[in-house]
Design an enzyme around this catalytic site. Structure first.
Site, mmCIF file in Angstrom:
data_model
loop_
_atom_site.group_PDB
_atom_site.id
_atom_site.type_symbol
_atom_site.label_atom_id
_atom_site.label_comp_id
_atom_site.label_asym_id
_atom_site.label_seq_id
_atom_site.Cartn_x
_atom_site.Cartn_y
_atom_site.Cartn_z
ATOM 1 N N ASP A 1 40.771 39.248 29.292
ATOM 2 C CA ASP A 1 40.268 38.030 28.494
ATOM 3 C C ASP A 1 41.426 36.908 28.232
ATOM 4 O OD1 ASP A 1 37.867 39.281 29.058
ATOM 5 O OD2 ASP A 1 37.165 39.801 27.017
ATOM 6 N N ASN B 1 42.400 42.649 38.590
ATOM 7 C CA ASN B 1 43.304 43.688 38.141
ATOM 8 C C ASN B 1 43.424 44.608 39.643
ATOM 9 O OD1 ASN B 1 41.212 45.599 38.258
ATOM 10 N ND2 ASN B 1 40.803 45.445 36.156
ATOM 11 N N ARG B 2 44.374 45.260 39.566
ATOM 12 C CA ARG B 2 44.686 46.015 40.729
ATOM 13 C C ARG B 2 43.444 46.707 41.336
ATOM 14 N NH1 ARG B 2 49.806 48.975 41.745
ATOM 15 N NH2 ARG B 2 50.236 48.698 39.520
ATOM 16 N N GLU C 1 40.344 46.001 40.837
ATOM 17 C CA GLU C 1 39.036 44.974 41.364
ATOM 18 C C GLU C 1 39.822 44.282 42.469
ATOM 19 O OE1 GLU C 1 37.746 43.324 36.905
ATOM 20 O OE2 GLU C 1 39.310 42.712 37.637
#
Length: 312
Positions: free
Chosen positions: A276, A206-207, A209
């Site tokens: 997920d 994601n952004r 991470e």
């Protein structure tokens, strides 16, 4: 043909494939009750227990998503020799997920996250876990399973929650196993050092991470291009993918072609498990030979459904 109708046909035509999910297996425990008064003993809420339920979390939730799509799904990871581990095994079995690759490691507890919920609001979360890297007999058991040839799965999904299962040796063994059958390796990553994922086909950070892994803030399109380039340099992937929450999914290929697929969410109720769902749909579609863009579009649609529901 309408794009939604075309994607529906793509989804319906997906062949049966065998996917191995490797990662951190988590038991999600939800305790429902009321938290409406303050304790006379200390300035804390009193939680009045009403009932509790158990759900599959972490890599187990990824496997459940795959199974719901129709994939033959197996999980490889470590559980403790404890009640939580036995509950997790039963839940997986009840969902039709193959548990024969589970490794029992008596030196660590089964990861369990307990969420105390009043109405639909979390009041408290209690985590029971060990984040020590897998080693010794537990790691070797996973390496032995991944060393079998012919490898019996068509694709591999690595679900990293930072609990120690995905050691560099396990990751590289998984990459070699998938390559032996020409299947993809897709990763839902964790941490800052993405060099351990070198050789995989796709990552879905994601952004936040992606910012941690590439060392810079992502605020606009130029930052996305910079982050994508850095992710390719670190991991060797051809196409970089970054999920952007309410802003959709960004992807950029090695030749610089890029696109942001807008979010499909109709309402956002609970974002738990959305990542997920994205990685599960993406892995299954890519294993079935669906184009990257169509795979991401279907993953985006599925995530839009997930965030409209409470829990995983």
């Amino acid at each position: 043909m309408d794009d939604s109708l075309r994607l529906s046909h793509v989804l319906e035509a997906l062949p049966a494939k065998k996917i191995l999910v490797i990662g951190d297996l988590i038991l999600d425990r939800y305790v429902d009750g009321k938290a409406g008064r303050v304790s006379p003993e200390a300035p804390v809420l009193v939680f009045e227990w009403e009932n509790e339920r158990y759900l599959l979390g972490g890599a187990c939730n990824v496997a459940a998503n795959l199974r719901a799509l129709g994939a033959e799904t197996a999980v490889l990871g470590a559980i403790g020799d404890d009640e939580a581990g036995r509950t997790l095994r039963t839940l997986l079995h009840n969902d039709g997920i193959d548990t024969r690759a589970l490794v029992v490691d008596s030196s660590r507890p089964t990861t369990r996250k307990t969420r105390y919920v009043s109405k639909t609001a979390q009041v408290l979360r209690v985590d029971e876990e060990s984040r020590a890297p897998a080693s010794g007999k537990a790691e070797q058991a996973m390496l032995d399973l991944l060393a079998q040839r012919p490898f019996p799965w068509h694709g591999v999904l690595l679900s990293d929650y930072g609990k120690g299962v995905l050691t560099p040796r396990v990751i590289q063994a998984a990459v070699a196993a998938a390559k032996s059958v020409g299947g993809p390796v897709v990763v839902d990553p964790k941490g800052k050092d993405y060099s351990i994922y070198r050789g995989v086909d796709l990552l879905t950070p994601n952004r936040e991470e992606a910012e941690a892994a590439t060392g810079g803030a992502i605020k606009g399109t130029a930052d996305l291009h910079r982050a994508a380039q850095r992710l390719r340099e670190i991991t060797g992937i051809q196409t970089a993918t970054i999920t952007l929450g309410k802003d959709g999914i960004f992807f950029e290929t090695g030749d610089g072609s890029h696109k942001i697929l807008p979010t499909e969410a109709r309402q956002v109720f609970d974002v738990t498990g959305a990542g997920d769902t994205v990685v599960a749909v993406l892995t299954y579609c890519r294993t079935c030979g669906v184009s990257l863009e169509d795979s991401l579009r279907l993953a985006n649609c599925a995530a839009g459904i997930t965030v409209g529901k409470f829990g995983t």
